[in-house]
Scaffold this motif. Sequence first.
Motif, PDB file in Angstrom:
ATOM      1  N   THR C  56      55.377  13.178 -33.962  1.00 48.92           N
ATOM      2  CA  THR C  56      56.725  13.707 -34.091  1.00 48.92           C
ATOM      3  C   THR C  56      57.298  13.241 -35.423  1.00 48.92           C
ATOM      4  O   THR C  56      57.028  12.133 -35.874  1.00 48.92           O
ATOM      5  CB  THR C  56      57.631  13.191 -32.959  1.00 48.92           C
ATOM      6  N   SER C  57      58.077  14.097 -36.032  1.00 48.15           N
ATOM      7  CA  SER C  57      58.526  13.815 -37.398  1.00 48.15           C
ATOM      8  C   SER C  57      59.841  13.035 -37.360  1.00 48.15           C
ATOM      9  O   SER C  57      60.888  13.580 -37.018  1.00 48.15           O
ATOM     10  CB  SER C  57      58.710  15.128 -38.152  1.00 48.15           C
ATOM     11  N   THR C  58      59.756  11.747 -37.708  1.00 48.45           N
ATOM     12  CA  THR C  58      60.972  10.928 -37.716  1.00 48.45           C
ATOM     13  C   THR C  58      61.984  11.464 -38.719  1.00 48.45           C
ATOM     14  O   THR C  58      63.192  11.432 -38.479  1.00 48.45           O
ATOM     15  CB  THR C  58      60.634   9.476 -38.052  1.00 48.45           C
ATOM     16  N   ALA C  59      61.472  11.956 -39.850  1.00 46.95           N
ATOM     17  CA  ALA C  59      62.398  12.434 -40.887  1.00 46.95           C
ATOM     18  C   ALA C  59      63.239  13.586 -40.348  1.00 46.95           C
ATOM     19  O   ALA C  59      64.477  13.580 -40.461  1.00 46.95           O
ATOM     20  CB  ALA C  59      61.602  12.871 -42.113  1.00 46.95           C
ATOM     21  N   LEU C  60      62.559  14.556 -39.728  1.00 51.05           N
ATOM     22  CA  LEU C  60      63.310  15.695 -39.211  1.00 51.05           C
ATOM     23  C   LEU C  60      64.226  15.273 -38.069  1.00 51.05           C
ATOM     24  O   LEU C  60      65.354  15.752 -37.942  1.00 51.05           O
ATOM     25  CB  LEU C  60      62.351  16.792 -38.747  1.00 51.05           C
ATOM     26  N   GLY C  61      63.741  14.339 -37.241  1.00 46.96           N
ATOM     27  CA  GLY C  61      64.578  13.846 -36.152  1.00 46.96           C
ATOM     28  C   GLY C  61      65.823  13.168 -36.691  1.00 46.96           C
ATOM     29  O   GLY C  61      66.933  13.385 -36.190  1.00 46.96           O
ATOM     30  N   ALA C  62      65.636  12.359 -37.737  1.00 46.18           N
ATOM     31  CA  ALA C  62      66.782  11.668 -38.323  1.00 46.18           C
ATOM     32  C   ALA C  62      67.748  12.672 -38.926  1.00 46.18           C
ATOM     33  O   ALA C  62      68.972  12.546 -38.783  1.00 46.18           O
ATOM     34  CB  ALA C  62      66.309  10.693 -39.389  1.00 46.18           C
ATOM     35  N   LEU C  96      82.292  25.014 -39.011  1.00 45.58           N
ATOM     36  CA  LEU C  96      81.372  24.023 -39.585  1.00 45.58           C
ATOM     37  C   LEU C  96      80.508  23.420 -38.480  1.00 45.58           C
ATOM     38  O   LEU C  96      79.302  23.197 -38.654  1.00 45.58           O
ATOM     39  CB  LEU C  96      82.161  22.922 -40.285  1.00 45.58           C
ATOM     40  N   THR C  97      81.125  23.148 -37.320  1.00 43.27           N
ATOM     41  CA  THR C  97      80.366  22.616 -36.192  1.00 43.27           C
ATOM     42  C   THR C  97      79.264  23.583 -35.783  1.00 43.27           C
ATOM     43  O   THR C  97      78.115  23.186 -35.570  1.00 43.27           O
ATOM     44  CB  THR C  97      81.293  22.395 -34.997  1.00 43.27           C
ATOM     45  N   LEU C  98      79.648  24.860 -35.699  1.00 42.15           N
ATOM     46  CA  LEU C  98      78.652  25.857 -35.315  1.00 42.15           C
ATOM     47  C   LEU C  98      77.517  25.892 -36.323  1.00 42.15           C
ATOM     48  O   LEU C  98      76.345  25.996 -35.950  1.00 42.15           O
ATOM     49  CB  LEU C  98      79.306  27.236 -35.220  1.00 42.15           C
ATOM     50  N   LEU C  99      77.877  25.761 -37.578  1.00 43.26           N
ATOM     51  CA  LEU C  99      76.852  25.749 -38.618  1.00 43.26           C
ATOM     52  C   LEU C  99      75.892  24.587 -38.385  1.00 43.26           C
ATOM     53  O   LEU C  99      74.665  24.731 -38.446  1.00 43.26           O
ATOM     54  CB  LEU C  99      77.525  25.623 -39.986  1.00 43.26           C
ATOM     55  N   CYS C 100      76.475  23.401 -38.092  1.00 45.37           N
ATOM     56  CA  CYS C 100      75.634  22.228 -37.824  1.00 45.37           C
ATOM     57  C   CYS C 100      74.720  22.499 -36.635  1.00 45.37           C
ATOM     58  O   CYS C 100      73.531  22.159 -36.659  1.00 45.37           O
ATOM     59  CB  CYS C 100      76.499  21.007 -37.537  1.00 45.37           C
ATOM     60  N   GLY C 101      75.283  23.108 -35.591  1.00 42.17           N
ATOM     61  CA  GLY C 101      74.465  23.407 -34.419  1.00 42.17           C
ATOM     62  C   GLY C 101      73.311  24.318 -34.796  1.00 42.17           C
ATOM     63  O   GLY C 101      72.176  24.115 -34.344  1.00 42.17           O
ATOM     64  N   LEU C 102      73.624  25.291 -35.631  1.00 46.82           N
ATOM     65  CA  LEU C 102      72.586  26.220 -36.060  1.00 46.82           C
ATOM     66  C   LEU C 102      71.507  25.491 -36.846  1.00 46.82           C
ATOM     67  O   LEU C 102      70.297  25.696 -36.616  1.00 46.82           O
ATOM     68  CB  LEU C 102      73.228  27.312 -36.912  1.00 46.82           C
ATOM     69  N   ILE C 103      71.938  24.600 -37.775  1.00 46.85           N
ATOM     70  CA  ILE C 103      70.953  23.831 -38.551  1.00 46.85           C
ATOM     71  C   ILE C 103      70.077  23.029 -37.604  1.00 46.85           C
ATOM     72  O   ILE C 103      68.859  22.978 -37.739  1.00 46.85           O
ATOM     73  CB  ILE C 103      71.662  22.893 -39.554  1.00 46.85           C
ATOM     74  N   PHE C 104      70.737  22.412 -36.597  1.00 39.09           N
ATOM     75  CA  PHE C 104      69.984  21.616 -35.630  1.00 39.09           C
ATOM     76  C   PHE C 104      68.889  22.462 -34.989  1.00 39.09           C
ATOM     77  O   PHE C 104      67.722  22.073 -34.917  1.00 39.09           O
ATOM     78  CB  PHE C 104      70.922  21.068 -34.552  1.00 39.09           C
ATOM     79  N   LEU C 105      69.279  23.662 -34.537  1.00 40.25           N
ATOM     80  CA  LEU C 105      68.296  24.500 -33.838  1.00 40.25           C
ATOM     81  C   LEU C 105      67.188  24.946 -34.782  1.00 40.25           C
ATOM     82  O   LEU C 105      66.017  25.005 -34.391  1.00 40.25           O
ATOM     83  CB  LEU C 105      68.993  25.706 -33.212  1.00 40.25           C
ATOM     84  N   ILE C 106      67.562  25.221 -36.037  1.00 41.12           N
ATOM     85  CA  ILE C 106      66.531  25.656 -36.993  1.00 41.12           C
ATOM     86  C   ILE C 106      65.532  24.528 -37.236  1.00 41.12           C
ATOM     87  O   ILE C 106      64.316  24.722 -37.191  1.00 41.12           O
ATOM     88  CB  ILE C 106      67.193  26.111 -38.310  1.00 41.12           C
ATOM     89  N   VAL C 107      66.079  23.301 -37.450  1.00 43.50           N
ATOM     90  CA  VAL C 107      65.184  22.164 -37.685  1.00 43.50           C
ATOM     91  C   VAL C 107      64.284  21.950 -36.482  1.00 43.50           C
ATOM     92  O   VAL C 107      63.081  21.709 -36.595  1.00 43.50           O
ATOM     93  CB  VAL C 107      66.008  20.896 -37.994  1.00 43.50           C
ATOM     94  N   LYS C 108      64.897  22.081 -35.299  1.00 41.37           N
ATOM     95  CA  LYS C 108      64.124  21.938 -34.056  1.00 41.37           C
ATOM     96  C   LYS C 108      63.006  22.971 -34.020  1.00 41.37           C
ATOM     97  O   LYS C 108      61.870  22.676 -33.644  1.00 41.37           O
ATOM     98  CB  LYS C 108      65.080  22.149 -32.877  1.00 41.37           C
ATOM     99  N   GLY C 109      63.338  24.187 -34.439  1.00 39.19           N
ATOM    100  CA  GLY C 109      62.337  25.250 -34.454  1.00 39.19           C
ATOM    101  C   GLY C 109      61.195  24.910 -35.395  1.00 39.19           C
ATOM    102  O   GLY C 109      60.015  25.117 -35.078  1.00 39.19           O
ATOM    103  N   ILE C 110      61.552  24.349 -36.583  1.00 34.23           N
ATOM    104  CA  ILE C 110      60.496  23.970 -37.535  1.00 34.23           C
ATOM    105  C   ILE C 110      59.592  22.920 -36.909  1.00 34.23           C
ATOM    106  O   ILE C 110      58.360  23.004 -36.959  1.00 34.23           O
ATOM    107  CB  ILE C 110      61.130  23.435 -38.831  1.00 34.23           C
ATOM    108  N   GLU C 111      60.240  21.910 -36.273  1.00 35.35           N
ATOM    109  CA  GLU C 111      59.443  20.868 -35.623  1.00 35.35           C
ATOM    110  C   GLU C 111      58.502  21.465 -34.584  1.00 35.35           C
ATOM    111  O   GLU C 111      57.301  21.164 -34.579  1.00 35.35           O
ATOM    112  CB  GLU C 111      60.375  19.891 -34.892  1.00 35.35           C
ATOM    113  N   TYR C 112      59.079  22.286 -33.706  1.00 33.82           N
ATOM    114  CA  TYR C 112      58.266  22.879 -32.640  1.00 33.82           C
ATOM    115  C   TYR C 112      57.081  23.618 -33.235  1.00 33.82           C
ATOM    116  O   TYR C 112      55.954  23.464 -32.776  1.00 33.82           O
ATOM    117  CB  TYR C 112      59.107  23.859 -31.809  1.00 33.82           C
ATOM    118  N   SER C 113      57.343  24.419 -34.291  1.00 33.76           N
ATOM    119  CA  SER C 113      56.247  25.246 -34.790  1.00 33.76           C
ATOM    120  C   SER C 113      55.153  24.381 -35.406  1.00 33.76           C
ATOM    121  O   SER C 113      53.975  24.669 -35.225  1.00 33.76           O
ATOM    122  CB  SER C 113      56.758  26.292 -35.779  1.00 33.76           C
ATOM    123  N   THR C 114      55.550  23.287 -36.116  1.00 34.45           N
ATOM    124  CA  THR C 114      54.465  22.438 -36.642  1.00 34.45           C
ATOM    125  C   THR C 114      53.705  21.780 -35.502  1.00 34.45           C
ATOM    126  O   THR C 114      52.474  21.696 -35.539  1.00 34.45           O
ATOM    127  CB  THR C 114      54.999  21.328 -37.568  1.00 34.45           C
TER     128      THR C 114
END
Lengths: 117, 229, 201, 563
Positions: C56-62, C96-114
């Motif tokens: 699991t990617s600590t960097a992406l998690g952080a 801005l909060t929604l944007l953060c939520g979206l970023i969170f989900l995108i990063v999560k998606g990147i993690e999942y796909s790797t």
Amino acid sequence: MYKKNTDENGLGHEVPVPKEMDYHGHPNYNMIYLTLIVLLGISLLGDLMPAKSLLIALVFGTAIIKAALVIRNFMHLKYENLFLWIISIGAVLFILLAFFWGMYPDFPLVKLELAPK
Amino acid sequence: MKQILPENISTYGGEVDSLFFTITLFVVLAFAISIAALIIPLFRYRYKEGRKSSRVRGIGMKQMRWVFAGMLVMALCDFYMLYAEHSTWVKMEETLPEQEDFHVVITGRQWNWIFTYPGPDNKLYTADDVIVNRMNSSLHVPAGKNIIIDIKAIDVIHSVFFKNIRLKQDAIPGRTITRWFNVTKPGKYEIACAEICGVLHSKMRSYLVVQEEDEFNRFLSELYAEKQK
Amino acid sequence: MNRTITVRPGLRDIPQGRLGMWLLIAGELVIFGAAVVSYLLMRIRYPEWGEQAQYTSTALGALNTFVLLTSSFFVVKAHKASLAKDSKNVVRFLSLTLLCGLIFLIVKGIEYSTEISHGFTLRSPGLVDSGQGVASLFWMYYYLMTGLHGLHVLAGMIAIFVVMLQVRKGKYFHRVELAGMYWHMVDLIWIFLFPLLYILK
Amino acid sequence: MNIAHHEMSFWRRYIFSTDHKVIGFQYLITGLIMAAIGGYLAYVFRYNLAFPAESIPLFGSLGPKEYNAFITSHGAIMIFWVAMPLLLAALGNLLIPTMIGTDDMAFPTLNMLSYWFFFLSAIVLLLSFFVPSGPFDGGWTLYPPLSADAYINTEPDIWKSFMTGGTLIILALALEFVSMLMGGINFLVTTINKRAKGMTLLKMPIVVWFINFAVIDFMFSVGPIIAGAFMLLLDRVAGTGFFDAYRGGDPVLFQHMFWFFGHPEVYVLLFPSLGVIAEVISTFSRKALFGYKFIIKASLIAIVLSVVVWAHHQFIAGIDPRMATFFSIGTILISIPFAGIMLSYIATLWGGNIQLKVPMMWALGFIAIFLVGGLTGLYLGSDTFDIYVHDTSFVVAHFHYTLFPITFFGFFAAFYYWFPKFTGRMYNTVLAKIHFWFTFIFFQGFAFPIFFLGLDGQHRRINDYSAFDSLMSSWHISFRQFATISAIILILSQFIFLFNLLKSLRSGKKSEENPWKANTLEWQTTSPPPHGNFVKYPQVYRDPYDYGNPDMKEDYLPQNKVI
């Protein structure tokens, strides 16, 4: 907080109207946000820790402080009635501890026989 | 009608039976007192027009004394019962007898019990173990010996139930659970599966055959001979 | 000099929306808590899970933790603005909060796909076939907890979006705080998931 | 009556209503329909048990798979789709707002939503009777691996595994929990926030306390089973192995998750019922409830204890024996607060002025039966004796002796007590008394023989005992037949209730505002209460049990009466 209402029939109703807006103060959110970020940074320094137990202590220590900051300040629990403390922190913690404690001897202390399918 | 509990053949079963009679004593006593306390007022304080009931509300120790007395009696009964049963629990579940005479594996599968006897080397989990895997088979054990059983399951949860021994234990996939018994009376008894395990759960029955030692040794040598063939 | 004295509100003074939200949060925390407790017990039982956690990617998690903390910050800002009935600022902070939520989900998606590309899926058949069934259990828990959390992020985003639309019309300012509390809870859960699944290796 | 309300369409008014009384009735009707289904299932498998070879009237022949499916569905339906809606949801919805003197729930829309989630869950459950694999047949406790299918599930087909009884029952349970959580939050918030002026916490009727205790117990224990249900669902549809021992998962984990909720669940059902009994006993003894504060404290202790004793359902499930000792102690300790509560109820009778009206008969019947159920719990709470009686018919008899009075005696006491209030009509008292005696006597006839069968080692969930010669002696067979015939009469006697209900609704005589001369607020408004419950919001001056006040002419003193 009782407001006098009347309906079409002209009958008096006394309806308790809870205040919808808040009654609590506001801590300095910027400071708390900064603290949270610093704590996040500290928890990432785990690799420098010499022992695993210290790493665990550091990581969970910061997590608990972070959680406490969020709950107390962002969720304003610090200003709330004791009942909410009991129900959201006390009861939840009690339940989880009871759950953990009751299951502990049955999992970490028991080794399974992992046979191939 | 015969006696309430089925015939007991194990060394510790008698303690379970006497525990039953202890608890029954408490239960009957508590039930009789409570029912009497429930029924008597129905006659004594029947409705009379115009009469006012008493204003006792159960505030303070003095008014609550009967309730507290009842709770105290309950607590005493409880603790006596816990005290009385604990040594049996330790004997049956927490410890194994020091001397191990015979060790056998009971494995549950859908829908029969598999019995694994140690081979001629008298050790389990070696290549020469004899496995009896068929429906309606029986588990042969010598009388008067400490028998250790390893309980396992292959597919789903089963529960091995020797009602004449007063022993029951779930068999869980992935785990080996060790229990013991010592049976004194030779004969043929039923082993049931007490945990629902699928369609033929009701047909999952084996027999426990308790034999005198020489007879049991004859059975074992026949078993080994059969395996050789 | 004026001194303000904080007085704890009485039980009946708690507005019913906030009370209901706290009860909901307590219920949700028990659900997540139960999953975390069972994960913890298994983690203690299987020390070999540490090896799996390497993947699991600590960097992406952080990064995700940072994003969520920031979004929580925006939510309290929005809440503060909502008290002044400043709908423009509320909408700004909530988006801005929604944007953060979206970023969170995108990063999560990147993690999942790797992770999926490395063969760590819900069932991880590769691990099971090579005799590492226990390792595959780690990934089951990983997907269970992050997936459940992701669903809550999504639910929180929907709630915030709805509240944002209402506030834009100048209605229901008090709901900003309620949606915000739910969002903080999502943050809170992540604060514990992050060390459990990412940092401890 | 509120004029604006008349303009609502039929759909808004009776189907998608946000009025707590309509929602309460919706729960009530759904619960009763599910009870009929559960009763029918019970009839079918009891008949099969007593007369194994014969074809069952109104059903046909029953195979082992269907037998397992029927006992599973009977258990799940009776607990989650009958007892929960009738006791918690319906009573909570009808009683909380009226008893604390307010117009509606705190969140009416959420309330409506919670009913529709519940309705959906019932539909999903009933759907499982029509899928090819039939309803789930692994016991209502859903123990994996039998329920997980993990040992055959290599390449899962999601749609196929979705349309199986096991998946549907898990989904239905999850929906039900969500519904009850929403409803429960609503109850708590309403009670805390919307009480009438002057109604302090210690002036609330005990049933309101108890429904909220039930909600608290539910809310805090349901988390693990929701997480567990999610994991089990993934095991079934996605082929994960959370409970697959060969991949490191652990079947015992699910048992812990299930019973952590499953044990408090009994108290979730018990508390509303106990509250109803307290109200009824106090009213018909014309005497204050004995030890009001003590009862509240004792139940708080019972709640705290209830979440740390769950593993007594697993004494023989391979848990650590040293933990079992602890759980046994905790279980037995619970008997002490409950003994205090039951004794307080009995003490209420002493010195009263007892009217043996219909609700009172049900309440006394409840106490008598529940005593047997509670006391036989001692056998099962004792870990050593539990080894022997676990999973035998003794357990079946024990929990029918607890859950039957909780669900039905508690419900019928409430029903006959509040029926005049919420429908505005009176029922036929003679029929109601016949209904009581039939239910009381034939329940004993049904459940008591099963104790002896269990003590003789008759294990449960068996459709046909013919494989076990020791369980096929003539007294075994005749006991089983006796139990079955009693159960059938018990089920049939519920038609008296149904007839009485329908007849009273159509042509019962109009009831007074306060037919029982009770003190609580719901009796101080019209029968049935108008939309909004009270024409003028009541102000509360005293506690709800002020009976036999020597300063008054009447022997009762309503909570809102100005002296």
